[in-house]
Design a protein around this motif. Structure first.
Motif, mmCIF file in Angstrom:
data_model
loop_
_atom_site.group_PDB
_atom_site.id
_atom_site.type_symbol
_atom_site.label_atom_id
_atom_site.label_comp_id
_atom_site.label_asym_id
_atom_site.label_seq_id
_atom_site.Cartn_x
_atom_site.Cartn_y
_atom_site.Cartn_z
ATOM 1 N N ASP A 144 -10.540 4.672 -3.669
ATOM 2 C CA ASP A 144 -9.223 4.052 -3.527
ATOM 3 C C ASP A 144 -8.313 4.789 -4.499
ATOM 4 O OD1 ASP A 144 -10.560 2.303 -1.876
ATOM 5 O OD2 ASP A 144 -10.441 0.593 -3.229
ATOM 6 N N VAL B 74 -7.500 4.533 0.809
ATOM 7 C CA VAL B 74 -8.189 3.256 0.628
ATOM 8 C C VAL B 74 -9.450 3.275 1.493
ATOM 9 C CG1 VAL B 74 -8.031 0.737 0.737
ATOM 10 C CG2 VAL B 74 -5.966 2.088 0.289
ATOM 11 N N VAL C 235 0.830 -1.209 0.000
ATOM 12 C CA VAL C 235 0.000 0.000 0.000
ATOM 13 C C VAL C 235 0.861 1.255 0.000
ATOM 14 C CG1 VAL C 235 -0.356 0.375 2.491
ATOM 15 C CG2 VAL C 235 -2.211 0.865 0.868
ATOM 16 N N THR D 230 -3.621 -0.147 -4.007
ATOM 17 C CA THR D 230 -4.808 0.059 -3.174
ATOM 18 C C THR D 230 -5.765 -1.121 -3.223
ATOM 19 O OG1 THR D 230 -5.948 1.217 -4.971
ATOM 20 C CG2 THR D 230 -4.671 2.571 -3.417
ATOM 21 N N PRO E 283 -4.197 -2.332 1.629
ATOM 22 C CA PRO E 283 -5.029 -2.287 0.436
ATOM 23 C C PRO E 283 -6.357 -3.015 0.649
ATOM 24 C CG PRO E 283 -3.387 -4.005 0.210
ATOM 25 C CD PRO E 283 -3.106 -3.310 1.520
#
Length: 396
Positions: free
Chosen positions: A351, A374, A81, A86, A113
């Motif tokens: 996201d 996210v 991430v 994401t 993510p």
């Protein structure tokens, strides 16, 4: 704002509430100035094994406890991430580890993510993934099923566990010694039962598949996502397109020779990969020419560095950069049921990544995002600072 469908940049504000992009923010909303930077949908890797050890020449993973496996999976997701990933879809993970991380991240307990889960993959005895005589002592990423009855039970087990997808290992691949990349491993009645049961339970199916004719049969039965596609031809590409299915090429597993050496791949796997590389690239190009939708997946760890390598390798086999960026962002979202938008719009799942520059000019901008969002939550704050801090459970 970058549109990965057109390549156009549009200067505008982005408002987020309740995990989605909205028309406009309230007057008292928290405001962040990212002027001069680029906002776009975040990256997806739709073929991951977060806790996996490939190829694990020391065989350490066969003796690990589930807790050890889970810690490695979490570290992998956390690193990913920070590198702009994401969303991930798992494609064989042990003991509900992917589902535990999915739930903890979705509830805001941990940064990471979005995770869509296939749980353990379904294979036959002696099928792809076997490393006989090695056997997993504690945690196995496979459900072994032989015959239609066991296939039905395996799919039902995944539904019971809360999987988002079902993965079947339809053909051989690179991993196991006694197989080829296009050798069939399920009988037709086994495949038909797995597909019928998944359809009954409302679960999409992805298939590890290198064989052109079996890919055709898979999508005829409702398969959603063909993984690898090592030996697909024009007829298979046409069938995949006709049935509105997807290809996840994982081109790095046959093209990234330096990675294979660094990860100490066994000789049989490395030679098989090299021998398959040209036809694999031809298969991807045939699918694109036929109009097949493509999404990026690396099938390699660590997730963050490998998906960035995958993006570069897709360009190297001739896919235009804009198409690669679409495959790496909007396609992953669409494949996982999050909409087909190519840039953030009111109603889009939030996201997102914030970049220093335009990745159409230089994809290196993707590797070090200045901000990551996210589920509409700031994971990496563009104003500075590290990852958002985790909070105690419960995680389910």
């Amino acid at each position: 704002m970058l549109d990965v469908g057109t390549g156009e940049l549009q200067r505008r504000d982005v408002a987020i509430s309740g995990g989605r992009v909205i028309d406009s923010a309230d007057r008292d909303a928290d405001r962040i100035d990212v002027g001069g930077r680029v906002i776009m949908f975040g990256l997806w890797d739709v073929h991951t094994h977060p806790g996996g050890l490939m190829y694990d020449p020391a065989a350490a993973g066969y003796f690990e406890r589930t807790s050890q496996h889970s810690v490695r999976a979490g570290a992998n997701l956390l690193e990913a991430v920070t590198m702009g990933v994401t969303g991930v879809r798992t494609a064989a993970e042990a003991d509900g580890i992917d589902m535990a991380w999915r739930d903890a991240i979705a509830r805001g307990r941990w940064p990471g993510p979005r995770v869509m889960c296939a749980g353990p993959a379904i294979r036959t005895t002696g099928g792809h993934g076997t490393a006989h005589p090695r056997e997993y002592v504690n945690s196995s990423p496979f459900l072994i099923a032989d015959g239609p009855t066991e296939m039905r039970k395996a799919v039902r087990s995944l539904a019971e566990q809360g999987a988002d997808w079902v993965k079947i290992l339809l053909t051989g691949g690179l991993y196991s010694v006694h197989e080829t990349v296009d050798s069939g491993q399920l009988s037709d009645d086994e495949l038909a039962m797995a597909m019928a049961t998944a359809r009954q339970r409302g679960l999409p199916v992805l298939a590890h598949c290198g064989n052109a004719r079996l890919a055709e049969r898979f999508v005829e039965l409702g398969g959603r996502s063909v993984e690898h596609g090592y030996a697909l031809d024009e007829a298979a590409a046409k069938a995949i397109a006709t049935h509105h299915a997807w290809l996840v090429p994982t081109i790095g597993v046959t093209h990234d020779v330096e990675m294979m050496k660094a990860d100490r791949w066994p000789e049989h796997a490395m030679q098989r990969a090299k021998a398959s590389s040209a036809k694999h690239a031809d298969a991807v190009r045939a699918c694109i020419a036929a109009g097949v939708k493509i999404a990026t997946g690396a099938d390699l760890n660590p997730i963050g560095p490998r998906i960035h390598a995958e993006i570069g390798l897709l360009e190297e086999i001739g896919i235009p950069r804009l198409a690669v960026l679409h495959a790496a962002t909007a396609s992953g979202r669409e494949l996982n049921g999050l909409g087909a938008e190519t840039s953030p719009q009111p109603g889009s799942v939030a996201d997102l990544i914030v970049l220093e520059g335009n990745p159409l000019d230089d994809t290196a901008h993707l590797r070090k995002p200045k901000g990551v969002i996210v589920y509409g939550r700031l994971i990496v704050d563009p104003r500075g600072g590290g990852l958002a801090a985790p909070t105690p459970g419960p995680y389910s």
